[in-house]
Write a protein that holds these residues in place. Structure first.
Motif, PDB file in Angstrom:
ATOM      1  N   MET A  12      68.270 -11.208  18.403  1.00 15.94           N
ATOM      2  CA  MET A  12      69.257 -10.199  18.084  1.00 15.94           C
ATOM      3  C   MET A  12      68.593  -8.829  18.092  1.00 15.94           C
ATOM      4  O   MET A  12      67.542  -8.645  17.493  1.00 15.94           O
ATOM      5  N   SER A  13      69.204  -7.884  18.787  1.00 21.07           N
ATOM      6  CA  SER A  13      68.660  -6.533  18.839  1.00 21.07           C
ATOM      7  C   SER A  13      69.009  -5.800  17.554  1.00 21.07           C
ATOM      8  O   SER A  13      70.170  -5.687  17.190  1.00 21.07           O
ATOM      9  N   LEU A  14      67.998  -5.309  16.875  1.00 22.10           N
ATOM     10  CA  LEU A  14      68.186  -4.574  15.631  1.00 22.10           C
ATOM     11  C   LEU A  14      67.520  -3.217  15.719  1.00 22.10           C
ATOM     12  O   LEU A  14      66.441  -3.080  16.298  1.00 22.10           O
ATOM     13  N   LEU A  15      68.183  -2.230  15.156  1.00 20.89           N
ATOM     14  CA  LEU A  15      67.637  -0.882  15.068  1.00 20.89           C
ATOM     15  C   LEU A  15      67.693  -0.447  13.613  1.00 20.89           C
ATOM     16  O   LEU A  15      68.575  -0.876  12.868  1.00 20.89           O
ATOM     17  N   PRO A  16      66.787   0.426  13.175  1.00 19.47           N
ATOM     18  CA  PRO A  16      66.848   0.878  11.786  1.00 19.47           C
ATOM     19  C   PRO A  16      68.018   1.847  11.569  1.00 19.47           C
ATOM     20  O   PRO A  16      68.330   2.664  12.424  1.00 19.47           O
ATOM     21  N   CYS A  17      68.664   1.712  10.421  1.00 20.95           N
ATOM     22  CA  CYS A  17      69.741   2.628  10.044  1.00 20.95           C
ATOM     23  C   CYS A  17      69.136   4.014   9.832  1.00 20.95           C
ATOM     24  O   CYS A  17      68.086   4.149   9.194  1.00 20.95           O
ATOM     25  N   PRO A  18      69.748   5.078  10.363  1.00 28.08           N
ATOM     26  CA  PRO A  18      69.195   6.421  10.179  1.00 28.08           C
ATOM     27  C   PRO A  18      69.189   6.884   8.730  1.00 28.08           C
ATOM     28  O   PRO A  18      68.392   7.740   8.354  1.00 28.08           O
ATOM     29  N   GLU A  19      70.059   6.318   7.876  1.00 25.04           N
ATOM     30  CA  GLU A  19      70.132   6.725   6.478  1.00 25.04           C
ATOM     31  C   GLU A  19      69.162   5.970   5.579  1.00 25.04           C
ATOM     32  O   GLU A  19      68.390   6.566   4.855  1.00 25.04           O
ATOM     33  N   CYS A  20      69.218   4.613   5.637  1.00 30.34           N
ATOM     34  CA  CYS A  20      68.427   3.830   4.681  1.00 30.34           C
ATOM     35  C   CYS A  20      67.275   3.056   5.318  1.00 30.34           C
ATOM     36  O   CYS A  20      66.440   2.520   4.613  1.00 30.34           O
ATOM     37  N   GLY A  21      67.226   2.968   6.656  1.00 34.04           N
ATOM     38  CA  GLY A  21      66.145   2.263   7.324  1.00 34.04           C
ATOM     39  C   GLY A  21      66.342   0.762   7.419  1.00 34.04           C
ATOM     40  O   GLY A  21      65.502   0.051   7.965  1.00 34.04           O
TER      41      GLY A  21
END
Length: 71
Positions: A12-21
């Motif tokens: 699954m492709s995951l990216l960090p949330c810009p707010e909380c990481g």
């Protein structure tokens, strides 16, 4: 990142949330942890997009064939 399902493991492709990481799926519309909106999702927006789609072209061809057959 890999997740276990009934059929085995999937990637699954995951990216960090810009707010909380927090790691968030690229298909998510918002972060499940902090609720930050992530736009329309980078992938898989339910297949809905503007313009002519495959089925639109197929339908147009069928209509054209019917018109020519009864002309």
């Amino acid at each position: 990142m890999y997740f276990q399902t009934k059929r085995g493991y999937i990637r699954m492709s995951l990216l960090p949330c810009p707010e909380c990481g927090n790691p968030v799926s690229t298909k998510a519309f918002s972060c499940p942890k902090c609720g930050n909106p992530l736009g329309s999702g980078t992938k898989g927006d339910s297949g809905k997009r503007g313009g002519i789609t495959f089925w639109g072209v197929v339908g147009a061809v069928i209509v054209a064939i019917l018109i020519m057959a009864f002309d």
